[in-house]
Design an enzyme around this catalytic site. Structure first.
Site, mmCIF file in Angstrom:
data_model
loop_
_atom_site.group_PDB
_atom_site.id
_atom_site.type_symbol
_atom_site.label_atom_id
_atom_site.label_comp_id
_atom_site.label_asym_id
_atom_site.label_seq_id
_atom_site.Cartn_x
_atom_site.Cartn_y
_atom_site.Cartn_z
ATOM 1 N N ARG A 49 -10.807 26.835 58.970
ATOM 2 C CA ARG A 49 -10.128 27.404 60.133
ATOM 3 C C ARG A 49 -9.535 26.338 61.047
ATOM 4 N NH1 ARG A 49 -11.150 30.837 57.072
ATOM 5 N NH2 ARG A 49 -12.146 32.870 57.418
ATOM 6 N N HIS A 71 -14.824 32.765 46.523
ATOM 7 C CA HIS A 71 -13.956 33.935 46.713
ATOM 8 C C HIS A 71 -13.984 34.441 48.160
ATOM 9 C CE1 HIS A 71 -11.512 36.439 43.949
ATOM 10 N NE2 HIS A 71 -11.532 37.289 44.947
#
Length: 390
Positions: free
Chosen positions: A317, A282
């Site tokens: 990323r 999460h």
């Protein structure tokens, strides 16, 4: 329209977004729970796994396409569900869904989103997936499924790691609450960030009013300044495998579980007839001290033995990060914060640029690894540096 030509990485967007957003909003978007150990681990594990590339491999005809559930996507990157994105950009959910459709990547509607799912489906030709925060209450689940069926949602993603709220100390210190409550500190925060106040806060109020809990339950709910009728998290601590089996019997579309981190849960999902898994902690926003999804991925892939696609989110990323997950068996990588950074900096243009960065980095790194197609990426392409078992 803001020029994003000099934004070369997701990090460039994050740095600018942190400056542009009020501290409370940046804290909600960027932060994790407690000591942020889970968030930090999800990011740092990427640096502890290195590539072993091959040379002299013809790579002039490369493709990053991937097929899942009978649909072909441009690359193994999709937009994860991100709740309350209206605090980053006016009608951010609609912008995210539209860019995803144009870029041929999957978009998952968050149950905590603010643009009605029917509107998002209409704008994308019924291509959106939907992520649910479900209570352990079959009649309430049934009502939501009826709405999803009417909207022709093809993939239902059930989040399984939010039985209670994580301990978000960082946003408590910044007076950020759900439901949202205005305080003098938040007002001052808005004054100190005039671009956000004008382009997001005021624009949203004038054009749409206070954002609502539009997709949490079977009908559009109250403004985000009020508690939904059953509470925002009411009954989630009762959700069990029994409910998942009931959903499987009553849902004809694809069924995915999000938040699976243990191989026993993966095996239980196979037994329950689930169609796919998303390995996720999460985004470091629930259980602090969790291992990273990338660390959990190989055991989950082994547990399902090729019976279903295993997807992942958390800490991605760079395009190189995505390829590491693919090499470890992931069929799709979902990102959350990167596209919100793009939206905060340059709206729809920023979101598109984030997609372009991932696509470009994936293409470049595939070539440098000596791979023309994603299936060529295996764990043999990786080397542990000081990471736990791959």
């Amino acid at each position: 329209m803001k020029n994003v030509d000099r934004y070369y990485s997701i990090s460039d967007f994050e740095k600018k977004a942190r400056k542009r957003l009020p501290r409370c909003v940046a804290g909600y978007v960027c932060g994790g729970t407690e000591d942020e150990a889970s968030l930090s681990e999800s990011l740092s594990v990427m640096k502890r796994i290195g590539f072993r590339h091959r040379g002299l491999q013809p790579v002039e005809q490369r493709s990053s396409e991937i097929s899942i559930f009978g649909h072909t996507y441009a690359m193994p990157v999709g937009f994860a569900p991100t709740g309350f994105s209206a605090i980053v950009m006016h009608e951010c959910d609609l912008a995210l869904a539209t860019v995803a459709m144009q870029a041929r990547i999957p978009f998952v509607i968050s149950g905590a989103s603010n643009v009605p799912l029917e509107q998002l489906q209409q704008a994308t030709g019924n291509r959106c997936w939907y992520q649910a925060y479900l209570p352990g209450d079959t009649p309430r689940i049934d009502k939501l499924l009826t709405r999803l069926k009417r909207a022709q949602i093809p993939v239902l993603v059930v989040t399984v790691d939010t039985c209670v709220a994580g301990n978000r100390e960082n946003i408590k210190r910044l007076d950020f609450t759900v439901p949202f409550k205005i305080s003098p500190r938040l007002i001052l925060d808005g004054i100190l960030h005039p671009q956000w106040s004008v382009n997001v806060f005021m624009r949203t109020l004038i054009k749409s009013g206070v954002p609502r809990f539009s997709n949490l339950y079977e009908e559009i709910g109250p403004p985000i300044t009020e508690d939904p009728p059953n509470g925002f998290r009411g009954g989630r601590d009762k959700l069990s495998w029994e409910h998942i089996r009931w959903i499987r019997e009553n849902w004809d579309g694809k069924l995915v579980l999000k938040g699976v981190m243990h191989p026993e849960d993966a095996r239980a999902a196979v037994a329950a007839g689930v169609d796919g898994l998303i390995v996720s902690n999460h985004g470091g926003r629930q259980l602090d001290g969790s291992i990273s999804p990338l660390q959990a991925l190989p055991d989950i892939v082994d547990a399902v033995s090729g019976t279903m696609p295993v997807m992942i989110d958390g800490g991605f990323r760079r395009g190189a990060d995505v390829l590491k997950a693919v090499a470890l068996g992931a069929s799709m990588v979902f990102t959350g914060r990167p596209q919100l950074y793009g939206a905060a900096v340059a709206g729809t243009t920023g979101i598109r640029k984030v997609v372009d960065i991932f696509l470009s980095e994936i293409d470049t790194n595939m070539a440098l690894l000596g791979c023309s197609r994603l299936p060529e990426l295996t764990s043999d392409c990786l080397q542990k540096i000081d990471a736990p078992r791959l």
